[in-house]
Design a protein around this motif. Structure first.
Motif, mmCIF file in Angstrom:
data_model
loop_
_atom_site.group_PDB
_atom_site.id
_atom_site.type_symbol
_atom_site.label_atom_id
_atom_site.label_comp_id
_atom_site.label_asym_id
_atom_site.label_seq_id
_atom_site.Cartn_x
_atom_site.Cartn_y
_atom_site.Cartn_z
ATOM 1 N N PHE A 174 0.797 -1.230 0.000
ATOM 2 C CA PHE A 174 0.000 0.000 0.000
ATOM 3 C C PHE A 174 0.831 1.282 0.000
ATOM 4 N N ASN A 175 2.152 1.195 -0.219
ATOM 5 C CA ASN A 175 2.996 2.395 -0.129
ATOM 6 C C ASN A 175 2.806 3.101 1.216
ATOM 7 N N GLU A 218 3.098 7.961 -5.931
ATOM 8 C CA GLU A 218 1.700 8.358 -5.779
ATOM 9 C C GLU A 218 0.985 7.443 -4.791
ATOM 10 N N PRO A 219 -0.015 7.982 -4.054
ATOM 11 C CA PRO A 219 -0.800 7.136 -3.148
ATOM 12 C C PRO A 219 -1.565 6.059 -3.921
ATOM 13 N N VAL A 220 -1.967 5.016 -3.218
ATOM 14 C CA VAL A 220 -2.697 3.917 -3.844
ATOM 15 C C VAL A 220 -4.051 4.398 -4.363
ATOM 16 N N PHE A 221 -4.748 5.215 -3.560
ATOM 17 C CA PHE A 221 -6.038 5.764 -3.972
ATOM 18 C C PHE A 221 -5.845 7.184 -4.503
ATOM 19 N N HIS A 222 -6.528 7.496 -5.592
ATOM 20 C CA HIS A 222 -6.427 8.817 -6.220
ATOM 21 C C HIS A 222 -7.693 9.614 -5.882
ATOM 22 N N MET A 223 -7.631 10.354 -4.781
ATOM 23 C CA MET A 223 -8.822 11.020 -4.259
ATOM 24 C C MET A 223 -8.918 12.483 -4.666
ATOM 25 N N GLY A 224 -7.898 13.031 -5.318
ATOM 26 C CA GLY A 224 -7.941 14.440 -5.691
ATOM 27 C C GLY A 224 -7.793 15.331 -4.469
ATOM 28 N N GLU A 225 -8.381 16.498 -4.516
ATOM 29 C CA GLU A 225 -8.288 17.472 -3.435
ATOM 30 C C GLU A 225 -9.262 17.108 -2.322
ATOM 31 N N ILE A 226 -8.747 16.914 -1.114
ATOM 32 C CA ILE A 226 -9.573 16.570 0.045
ATOM 33 C C ILE A 226 -9.598 17.781 0.970
ATOM 34 N N LYS A 382 -10.296 -3.361 14.809
ATOM 35 C CA LYS A 382 -10.119 -2.772 16.138
ATOM 36 C C LYS A 382 -8.665 -2.373 16.373
ATOM 37 N N SER A 383 -8.077 -1.776 15.351
ATOM 38 C CA SER A 383 -6.736 -1.190 15.437
ATOM 39 C C SER A 383 -6.831 0.244 14.903
ATOM 40 N N PRO A 384 -7.371 1.170 15.711
ATOM 41 C CA PRO A 384 -7.676 2.513 15.197
ATOM 42 C C PRO A 384 -6.462 3.320 14.760
ATOM 43 N N VAL A 385 -5.334 3.149 15.439
ATOM 44 C CA VAL A 385 -4.137 3.919 15.064
ATOM 45 C C VAL A 385 -3.639 3.460 13.694
ATOM 46 N N THR A 386 -3.561 2.132 13.504
ATOM 47 C CA THR A 386 -3.151 1.605 12.201
ATOM 48 C C THR A 386 -4.104 2.061 11.113
ATOM 49 N N GLY A 387 -5.417 2.020 11.401
ATOM 50 C CA GLY A 387 -6.414 2.424 10.408
ATOM 51 C C GLY A 387 -6.252 3.866 9.983
ATOM 52 N N ALA A 388 -6.086 4.761 10.950
ATOM 53 C CA ALA A 388 -5.957 6.187 10.635
ATOM 54 C C ALA A 388 -4.690 6.460 9.828
ATOM 55 N N ILE A 389 -3.567 5.884 10.259
ATOM 56 C CA ILE A 389 -2.303 6.132 9.565
ATOM 57 C C ILE A 389 -2.300 5.483 8.191
ATOM 58 N N LEU A 390 -2.880 4.289 8.091
ATOM 59 C CA LEU A 390 -2.942 3.599 6.797
ATOM 60 C C LEU A 390 -3.705 4.418 5.768
ATOM 61 N N MET A 394 -2.401 6.005 2.333
ATOM 62 C CA MET A 394 -2.972 5.485 1.090
ATOM 63 C C MET A 394 -3.640 6.559 0.257
ATOM 64 N N THR A 395 -4.087 7.630 0.899
ATOM 65 C CA THR A 395 -4.763 8.708 0.174
ATOM 66 C C THR A 395 -3.906 9.967 0.073
ATOM 67 N N GLY A 396 -2.779 9.990 0.776
ATOM 68 C CA GLY A 396 -1.923 11.176 0.741
ATOM 69 C C GLY A 396 -2.493 12.346 1.519
ATOM 70 N N SER A 397 -3.457 12.080 2.421
ATOM 71 C CA SER A 397 -4.108 13.165 3.175
ATOM 72 C C SER A 397 -3.425 13.342 4.534
ATOM 73 N N TYR A 398 -2.172 13.778 4.500
ATOM 74 C CA TYR A 398 -1.368 13.850 5.721
ATOM 75 C C TYR A 398 -1.856 14.929 6.688
#
Length: 450
Positions: A174-175, A218-226, A382-390, A394-398
């Motif tokens: 997933f980069n 590039e991120p795995v998902f191409h979401m454009g401007e968030i 039930k791994s919220p930290v991993t989910g948020a960071i992943l 994956m979307t480049g929305s740092y």
């Protein structure tokens, strides 16, 4: 020169330099895992791009349809044969890795590496609604274990290397190097060990660097401007989104158990079980091709196209039940990516409802899709930290980490309140229970014979 080499070798094998050794070995594992997952991703993306063209060709040339179904049946027979050779390649692979780390399972790393790679490419490439992340984690873990065993490392150090390889597999898939390292701590070992962290960081960063050489940065998902969340009322809507998607996620584990039980109790023979989802995929490809495969193109399409809420509900229902049909059969493939797709669909449906009720502006629809993925992952795994960071990686929305954590924790608390068990723990406990019952049955059979 030889004496210097021996001095270096002795220094590296000194137990006091374990962290340095883990860092070096982690880089080696990262290179091996990055190259393996790069090939794995290439083959799956190749099939992902060509599968829609295949079904379009079949619609225009129906005389070839029987031939395609014969190919699907042949793939099913091959998958059955692979599963018979080693049952450790079944399903996601992440519960198996947790079982190995607990000392309750064992894995023949070279055999699993070859069989899992082949089986996942065939199954997911044929259109099964399964993800590449679980197999990637297991492939990386196999390489980590292989490095440890070939260099005759201790039992404890072998576990550190296996964990590093597992994180590298997720990162390369997933980069997402940071998510890969956090996954090792939050999900696999469930403790903050500096030794695990040292090997994991080295392996995940190196593996991601290798895959980025082939696929770009590039991120795995191409979401454009968030849009960046600033207003208080939007934060309130995000809490509602986390609760809404968290409730949707509650049904995932329960339905997964029902699917596994249904296959176990069904009159189908072992070789027939992989055929069922493959033949279903052959039919679905003509009517709802969007739900085939892992689902990355579907997430991008949610941003690019304005789907009606009725069609979104159809996609959500179809993806959910087709994933259950595929995973329950036991074929190699993960549920990580399908989970994210279901979360994105849940976020898109929430956005439609909120916009229609004039509770939210249309500009936040993309934000709901992105955050829905993190919420669904957190509710199921039930791994919220991993989910948020992943999802951030994956979307480049740092710039959305705070908001992603808010939504993830909300969904996590919904799952916690409902008493939902983490999906990988549930699958592991189920596998261990089946193993125990099999041992008891064998022991009783031997006792009766004697």
């Amino acid at each position: 020169m030889q004496k210097r080499f021996e001095d270096i070798l002795q220094a590296l094998t000194d137990p006091k330099r374990l962290k340095l050794r883990l860092f070096i070995e982690g880089n080696v594992i990262g290179v091996l895992t990055g190259l393996t997952i790069a090939l794995f991703r290439y083959l799956l993306e190749l099939s992902e791009a060509n599968l829609p063209r295949l079904y379009q060709f079949l619609q225009e040339n129906p005389a070839y349809i029987p031939g395609w179904f014969i190919v699907l049946m042949a793939i099913g027979c091959i998958l059955h044969w692979l599963l018979r050779m080693d049952g450790m390649i079944s399903g996601s692979g992440i519960p198996q890795i947790k079982g190995v780390l607990m000392g309750k399972m064992d894995m023949h790393w070279a055999r699993v590496l070859l069989l899992k790679f082949t089986g996942a490419v065939l199954g997911i490439g044929a259109g099964l609604s399964l993800g590449r992340e679980g197999p990637s984690v297991q492939l990386g873990a196999c390489l980590g274990q292989g490095v440890g065993r070939l260099t005759h490392r201790s039992y404890e150090e072998n576990h550190y290397l296996l964990t590093a390889g597992a994180g590298a597999g997720l990162a390369a898939a997933f980069n997402a190097p940071l998510a890969g390292a956090i996954f090792c701590l939050e999900e696999l070992t469930k403790n903050f060990s500096p030794y695990v962290l040292m090997g994991a960081i080295a392996a995940t960063v190196t593996a991601t660097t290798v895959t980025q050489f082939f696929f770009g940065m590039e991120p795995v998902f191409h979401m454009g401007e968030i849009p960046v969340v600033m207003a208080g009322n939007v934060y309130a809507m995000l809490i509602l989104l986390g609760g809404f998607v968290g409730i949707l996620g509650l049904g995932f584990n329960r339905m997964l158990t029902i699917s596994l039980d249904s296959y176990a109790k069904s009159p189908l023979k072992a070789w027939q079980k992989p055929l069922l989802p493959l033949l279903a995929a052959g039919v679905i490809g003509f009517f709802l091709p969007q739900i085939l495969g892992g689902g990355s193109p579907l997430v991008d399409a949610l941003v690019e196209h304005e789907y009606a809420i009725g069609f979104l509900l159809l996609l959500l229902t179809g993806k959910f039940f087709f994933t259950m049909l595929c995973f329950g059969s036991g074929v190699p493939g993960g549920i990580f990516l399908p989970m994210l797709v279901l979360g994105a669909l849940g976020g898109a449906i929430f956005a439609k409802l909120a916009i229609a009720a004039q509770l939210m502006d249309a500009q936040w629809a993309v934000t709901c899709i992105v955050f829905g993925m993190a919420a669904y992952f957190s509710a199921v795994v039930k791994s919220p930290v991993t989910g948020a960071i992943l999802i951030m990686e994956m979307t480049g929305s740092y710039q959305h980490l705070l908001s992603l954590m808010l939504v993830s924790m909300t969904a996590f608390l919904v799952a916690e309140w409902a008493g939902s068990e983490p999906v990988y723990d549930m699958l592991l406990n189920r596998s261990l229970g089946l193993m125990d019952r099999a041992r008891i049955y064998i022991k009783e059979s031997r006792h009766n014979l004697s």
